[in-house]
Each structure stands twice: as C-alpha cells, then as structure tokens.
Design a protein around this motif. Sequence first.
Motif, PDB file in Angstrom:
ATOM      1  N   GLU A 173      19.275 -10.746  -9.448  1.00 18.02           N
ATOM      2  CA  GLU A 173      19.246  -9.914  -8.258  1.00 18.02           C
ATOM      3  C   GLU A 173      17.900 -10.006  -7.572  1.00 18.02           C
ATOM      4  OE1 GLU A 173      20.834  -5.858  -8.563  1.00 18.02           O
ATOM      5  OE2 GLU A 173      21.383  -6.461 -10.569  1.00 18.02           O
ATOM      6  N   GLN A 174      17.912  -9.688  -6.300  1.00 16.53           N
ATOM      7  CA  GLN A 174      16.660  -9.515  -5.584  1.00 16.53           C
ATOM      8  C   GLN A 174      16.023  -8.236  -6.119  1.00 16.53           C
ATOM      9  OE1 GLN A 174      15.480 -11.151  -2.645  1.00 16.53           O
ATOM     10  NE2 GLN A 174      17.030 -12.732  -2.653  1.00 16.53           N
ATOM     11  N   ASP A 175      14.712  -8.121  -5.872  1.00 14.83           N
ATOM     12  CA  ASP A 175      14.019  -6.912  -6.326  1.00 14.83           C
ATOM     13  C   ASP A 175      14.683  -5.687  -5.732  1.00 14.83           C
ATOM     14  OD1 ASP A 175      11.365  -8.870  -5.346  1.00 14.83           O
ATOM     15  OD2 ASP A 175      11.978  -8.638  -7.423  1.00 14.83           O
TER      16      ASP A 175
ATOM     17  N   ASN B 101       0.277   6.276 -17.987  1.00 16.04           N
ATOM     18  CA  ASN B 101      -0.081   5.648 -16.716  1.00 16.04           C
ATOM     19  C   ASN B 101       1.162   4.996 -16.135  1.00 16.04           C
ATOM     20  OD1 ASN B 101      -2.886   6.107 -16.791  1.00 16.04           O
ATOM     21  ND2 ASN B 101      -3.092   4.420 -18.252  1.00 16.04           N
ATOM     22  N   ILE B 102       1.347   5.140 -14.838  1.00 16.52           N
ATOM     23  CA  ILE B 102       2.477   4.477 -14.206  1.00 16.52           C
ATOM     24  C   ILE B 102       2.056   3.062 -13.830  1.00 16.52           C
ATOM     25  CG2 ILE B 102       4.062   4.504 -12.272  1.00 16.52           C
ATOM     26  CD1 ILE B 102       3.892   7.552 -12.367  1.00 16.52           C
ATOM     27  N   LEU B 103       2.709   2.073 -14.435  1.00 17.11           N
ATOM     28  CA  LEU B 103       2.348   0.673 -14.182  1.00 17.11           C
ATOM     29  C   LEU B 103       3.200   0.071 -13.078  1.00 17.11           C
ATOM     30  CD1 LEU B 103       1.867  -0.739 -17.770  1.00 17.11           C
ATOM     31  CD2 LEU B 103       0.150   0.091 -16.201  1.00 17.11           C
ATOM     32  N   TYR B 104       4.324   0.664 -12.827  1.00 18.81           N
ATOM     33  CA  TYR B 104       5.171   0.177 -11.750  1.00 18.81           C
ATOM     34  C   TYR B 104       5.972   1.336 -11.197  1.00 18.81           C
ATOM     35  CZ  TYR B 104       9.549  -1.295  -9.722  1.00 18.81           C
ATOM     36  OH  TYR B 104      10.632  -1.395  -8.899  1.00 18.81           O
ATOM     37  N   TYR B 105       6.065   1.384  -9.906  1.00 13.39           N
ATOM     38  CA  TYR B 105       7.060   2.258  -9.290  1.00 13.39           C
ATOM     39  C   TYR B 105       7.553   1.557  -8.033  1.00 13.39           C
ATOM     40  CZ  TYR B 105       3.051   3.761  -6.457  1.00 13.39           C
ATOM     41  OH  TYR B 105       1.948   3.793  -5.638  1.00 13.39           O
ATOM     42  N   PRO B 106       8.762   1.903  -7.579  1.00  6.96           N
ATOM     43  CA  PRO B 106       9.301   1.201  -6.429  1.00  6.96           C
ATOM     44  C   PRO B 106       8.360   1.332  -5.220  1.00  6.96           C
ATOM     45  CG  PRO B 106      10.955   2.631  -7.410  1.00  6.96           C
ATOM     46  CD  PRO B 106       9.677   2.950  -8.076  1.00  6.96           C
ATOM     47  N   PHE B 107       8.201   0.270  -4.496  1.00  6.77           N
ATOM     48  CA  PHE B 107       7.343   0.210  -3.317  1.00  6.77           C
ATOM     49  C   PHE B 107       5.874   0.390  -3.640  1.00  6.77           C
ATOM     50  CE2 PHE B 107      11.446   1.935  -1.921  1.00  6.77           C
ATOM     51  CZ  PHE B 107      11.874   0.801  -1.286  1.00  6.77           C
ATOM     52  N   MET B 108       5.509   0.004  -4.848  1.00 10.34           N
ATOM     53  CA  MET B 108       4.102   0.005  -5.200  1.00 10.34           C
ATOM     54  C   MET B 108       3.382  -0.948  -4.240  1.00 10.34           C
ATOM     55  SD  MET B 108       2.833  -0.697  -8.970  1.00 10.34           S
ATOM     56  CE  MET B 108       1.475   0.204  -9.622  1.00 10.34           C
ATOM     57  N   ASP B 109       2.166  -0.591  -3.877  1.00 14.28           N
ATOM     58  CA  ASP B 109       1.394  -1.426  -2.963  1.00 14.28           C
ATOM     59  C   ASP B 109       1.079  -2.765  -3.639  1.00 14.28           C
ATOM     60  OD1 ASP B 109      -0.114  -2.427  -0.995  1.00 14.28           O
ATOM     61  OD2 ASP B 109      -1.756  -0.980  -1.170  1.00 14.28           O
ATOM     62  N   THR B 110       1.588  -3.857  -3.062  1.00  6.87           N
ATOM     63  CA  THR B 110       1.380  -5.160  -3.704  1.00  6.87           C
ATOM     64  C   THR B 110      -0.020  -5.702  -3.437  1.00  6.87           C
ATOM     65  OG1 THR B 110       2.178  -6.344  -1.792  1.00  6.87           O
ATOM     66  CG2 THR B 110       3.808  -5.781  -3.460  1.00  6.87           C
ATOM     67  N   GLN B 111      -0.711  -5.158  -2.471  1.00  7.18           N
ATOM     68  CA  GLN B 111      -2.040  -5.636  -2.072  1.00  7.18           C
ATOM     69  C   GLN B 111      -2.018  -7.147  -1.846  1.00  7.18           C
ATOM     70  OE1 GLN B 111      -4.785  -4.134  -4.989  1.00  7.18           O
ATOM     71  NE2 GLN B 111      -4.149  -2.029  -4.694  1.00  7.18           N
ATOM     72  N   GLY B 112      -0.948  -7.597  -1.256  1.00  2.20           N
ATOM     73  CA  GLY B 112      -0.868  -9.001  -0.856  1.00  2.20           C
ATOM     74  C   GLY B 112      -0.503  -9.979  -1.952  1.00  2.20           C
ATOM     75  N   ARG B 113      -0.205  -9.485  -3.152  1.00  3.96           N
ATOM     76  CA  ARG B 113       0.117 -10.418  -4.234  1.00  3.96           C
ATOM     77  C   ARG B 113       1.549 -10.912  -4.121  1.00  3.96           C
ATOM     78  NH1 ARG B 113      -3.112  -6.521  -6.144  1.00  3.96           N
ATOM     79  NH2 ARG B 113      -4.764  -7.026  -7.616  1.00  3.96           N
ATOM     80  N   THR B 114       1.767 -12.127  -4.606  1.00  3.67           N
ATOM     81  CA  THR B 114       3.142 -12.628  -4.646  1.00  3.67           C
ATOM     82  C   THR B 114       3.501 -12.995  -6.070  1.00  3.67           C
ATOM     83  OG1 THR B 114       2.325 -14.809  -4.096  1.00  3.67           O
ATOM     84  CG2 THR B 114       3.231 -13.510  -2.280  1.00  3.67           C
ATOM     85  N   PRO B 116       4.421 -14.988  -9.154  1.00  2.00           N
ATOM     86  CA  PRO B 116       4.157 -16.383  -9.507  1.00  2.00           C
ATOM     87  C   PRO B 116       5.397 -17.134  -9.972  1.00  2.00           C
ATOM     88  CG  PRO B 116       3.343 -14.912 -11.198  1.00  2.00           C
ATOM     89  CD  PRO B 116       3.812 -14.048 -10.084  1.00  2.00           C
ATOM     90  N   ILE B 117       6.416 -16.440 -10.427  1.00  2.00           N
ATOM     91  CA  ILE B 117       7.615 -17.125 -10.896  1.00  2.00           C
ATOM     92  C   ILE B 117       8.609 -17.279  -9.746  1.00  2.00           C
ATOM     93  CG2 ILE B 117       9.594 -16.992 -12.445  1.00  2.00           C
ATOM     94  CD1 ILE B 117       7.711 -15.602 -14.467  1.00  2.00           C
ATOM     95  N   ARG B 118       8.861 -16.188  -9.077  1.00  2.00           N
ATOM     96  CA  ARG B 118       9.746 -16.251  -7.913  1.00  2.00           C
ATOM     97  C   ARG B 118       8.869 -16.323  -6.673  1.00  2.00           C
ATOM     98  NH1 ARG B 118      14.814 -14.623  -9.487  1.00  2.00           N
ATOM     99  NH2 ARG B 118      14.814 -14.580 -11.751  1.00  2.00           N
ATOM    100  N   LYS B 119       8.514 -17.514  -6.338  1.00  2.00           N
ATOM    101  CA  LYS B 119       7.457 -17.728  -5.343  1.00  2.00           C
ATOM    102  C   LYS B 119       7.836 -17.156  -3.986  1.00  2.00           C
ATOM    103  CE  LYS B 119       4.933 -21.265  -7.586  1.00  2.00           C
ATOM    104  NZ  LYS B 119       5.711 -21.397  -8.822  1.00  2.00           N
ATOM    105  N   GLY B 120       6.826 -16.560  -3.368  1.00  2.00           N
ATOM    106  CA  GLY B 120       7.013 -16.043  -2.030  1.00  2.00           C
ATOM    107  C   GLY B 120       7.435 -14.590  -1.982  1.00  2.00           C
ATOM    108  N   ARG B 121       7.961 -14.099  -3.108  1.00  2.00           N
ATOM    109  CA  ARG B 121       8.390 -12.695  -3.080  1.00  2.00           C
ATOM    110  C   ARG B 121       7.207 -11.783  -3.400  1.00  2.00           C
ATOM    111  NH1 ARG B 121      13.849 -12.244  -6.362  1.00  2.00           N
ATOM    112  NH2 ARG B 121      14.957 -14.023  -5.498  1.00  2.00           N
ATOM    113  N   PRO B 122       7.210 -10.585  -2.814  1.00  2.00           N
ATOM    114  CA  PRO B 122       6.122  -9.660  -3.148  1.00  2.00           C
ATOM    115  C   PRO B 122       6.156  -9.288  -4.629  1.00  2.00           C
ATOM    116  CG  PRO B 122       7.827  -8.567  -1.850  1.00  2.00           C
ATOM    117  CD  PRO B 122       8.128 -10.023  -1.827  1.00  2.00           C
ATOM    118  N   ASP B 123       4.990  -9.122  -5.195  1.00  2.00           N
ATOM    119  CA  ASP B 123       4.886  -8.845  -6.624  1.00  2.00           C
ATOM    120  C   ASP B 123       4.604  -7.358  -6.843  1.00  2.00           C
ATOM    121  OD1 ASP B 123       4.550  -8.902  -9.296  1.00  2.00           O
ATOM    122  OD2 ASP B 123       2.587  -9.864  -9.256  1.00  2.00           O
TER     123      ASP B 123
END
Lengths: 175, 208
Positions: A173-175, B101-114, B116-123
């Motif tokens: 799936e997409q994110d 600590n929250i390590l991930y939540y939806p719409f976390m600020d990616t700070q421009g990272r993409t 590395p495995i699924r290239k081009g998608r925000p990380d």
Amino acid sequence: MTRRRKKKFEEIRPDMTPMIDVTFLLLIFFIVTLKFKVLEGRLDAALPKDRGTSTSQAEEIEKLDIMLFVADPGELIDEFNDKGKPTGLQLYDGRRIRIEIGARKWYYEPFDPTRDTEDPLPDLARFLKDYDKEETPVSLDARKGIVYGDVVVVLDVIVRAKFEQVSFAGTFEQD
Amino acid sequence: MSRRKAETEIEVDMTPMIDMTFLLIIFFIIVNDMSQKDLEELKLPIAMEAGRDEPPENRPVLNVRWFPAGGVPKSVKAHYAELGIGVPEDQEWSDIVWKRNILYYPFMDTQGRTDPIRKGRPDYYWKLAETMKFVWVPEMETKMDDKLKKILPDDPILIRADRNTPFKYIQKIMEVCTREGILIWKVQLAASEDPKVVDAREKAKKGK
C-alpha cells in the motif's frame, strides 16, 4: 546555674513532620505508579538480511509463501468483557480472513469469542506438517486490511509447526 | 503550677506510624516493576504458543498504538493545532512509541527527507530510522554473516501492537529495519497467552 543544669537534661526531639510528609509523598507516588506485572509472550521472526524489500531475485530453495487477505471486512464493534461491561476496546464483528498458499485456501474468523481452546487453524497446521521445517523459509505476505492480530494467529500456527525461518513481505500500500 | 500543666504538650508517638509507612514504601518499591516502563497499555493478540518472554537487557521495545476512527492521538491533535485546522474525526490513526517517545505519527514533519527504499516518497519514519541507526544499532552486538559478507546486528527488537492495528504499520517498521546502516533482522512480535489455553494445558498436565 540551675537553669543550665536543667538544659542538660532536656531531650532533643527532632521535628518529625517534614520526614513524615516526604514519606507520605513517596508512598503516594509508588501507589500511583504501581503497575502489576503482566505476563506477555513473544513470537520470534526474522527479516530478510539483504537490504531493501525488493528481493526479486529468483531463489532456488523451495519457499512457502503465505498470503493473508480479508475475505469479509466486518465492522468494528465495542467489546464487552465476561460480565457484560464495555472494555473500551473494539473488535471486528463478522470478519473473516483468507489464507492462501498457492492455490489452497483457508478461512478463519480471528476474534470469534465462541472459539474454544482447540487449534484455531487445524487444517493449515496439518498442511504444514509435510514440509521440511528446517530448510523451508516461510514468508508472510499480509495484504490490505490485515491487522496485527490476524498475522499473530497465523504466525502462531507457523511457529507451532516448528518452522525456523519466518520472514515478512513488504508493504504494497501507499503510505 | 496550674499554668505549667496547661503548657504540657500532648505528644503522639509517631514511631509506629513511620515504621508502617516505611514498610509500605518498601513493599511498593519491590512490587513496582520498573522494567515495564517502556510497555504501553495495549490489547495484544492472543497466540497459543507464545514463548514466555524473558526480556534481554537493552532490547528496544516498539509500541504500535492504534486509534480507531473517532479517537485522535495527542501528537496528531498537537500537529493539527499548529496548522490551525480541525482534526478529521472519521479516520484511524497510529503512532509508534519507544520509551514514551513518539517516533512516528501520521503527518510527521519529514523535513524534506525521502524514503531510501521507496524512492521519491516522503519519509515519515525518519525519526524511527535515526533512532535505530544512532541509538539502537551501535549498542547491539554484531555478527559476521558469512553468506552476505556483512556485519549485521545480532540483537532482536520487540514489536508490540494493538491487535486491531493494520499490519501495514508493522510492515513499515520492518522496512525501516532493513534500511542501509540499520539491518536489524531479528524481530519479535508480542502476543499474550490465551488464558483458556493455559487453563486447558494445566488441566491436561494434572490429568496425566
């Protein structure tokens, strides 16, 4: 003179109030943070060691690909405990998952409260019996809508069948 | 004379009370299992053969929390408050907690990272990836893998998730594990034992 002598015999009484205050505070802290130990188990699994999820290279070893699909999505309903009180959690009602290995299919109702203590997936367990458990790698491929609880049930069957190499497929799936 | 009598204080003996209080404190210190502090309250799925978990030292524990539509996690609420928009209520949410600590939540600020495995998608999982890379992996024991000719970390991580958590969130964690510089390959999934099964097993043992 007399006054001095009297002083000598006076008892030294330290003020206990602050200590008692602190002690009570500590006591209350520990009561509030008290959390009894819950027994938890775990299921071991392994991820592919080579980098990335696109392991498209054809491997010659016989591989067991188990795919999980949602057959009937069901709906989330509130869960009640044995005494009929809501637990604040939800479970899927009328939900079935489909497990596929090649062309074979099995159906399973994950959160069936009437389920007895018997093996939830006896047919799958029987099917897995014929495999060489040490050599055959198993990969679990969970598709859209599959939840953690479903995967654990299937992984449980695999672990009970004594397979030693279990891995997981990446997301579709997409994110 | 009479005046002196009026001045005599009534002294309550505090010693027994202090004794009791200390005893209680010691009881609670002992009972309080500090090793549970990184376990969030989750409803784990039930497995028949979940091995008893004897937690190794320093094993990272990832808690995947899931909020069905209608409940919004605090982190997401805070994010929406920053943006000044209302939170959509008809959506499910998930976040990942490590040691509170929250390590991930939806719409976390990616700070421009993409990714590395699924290239081009925000990380969105960069914080999890960095925690793994710079905090967990350096502390893990490593072992040479003969087949890949690579040194890989040899310690496991434990993933705990609510039983209704869509599996894609856990798959995503596993993907992050396989990133360059992390390569954690031992994963443990938490499950609780079925009380009915445990009862039946005990009974069977007694019967034999």
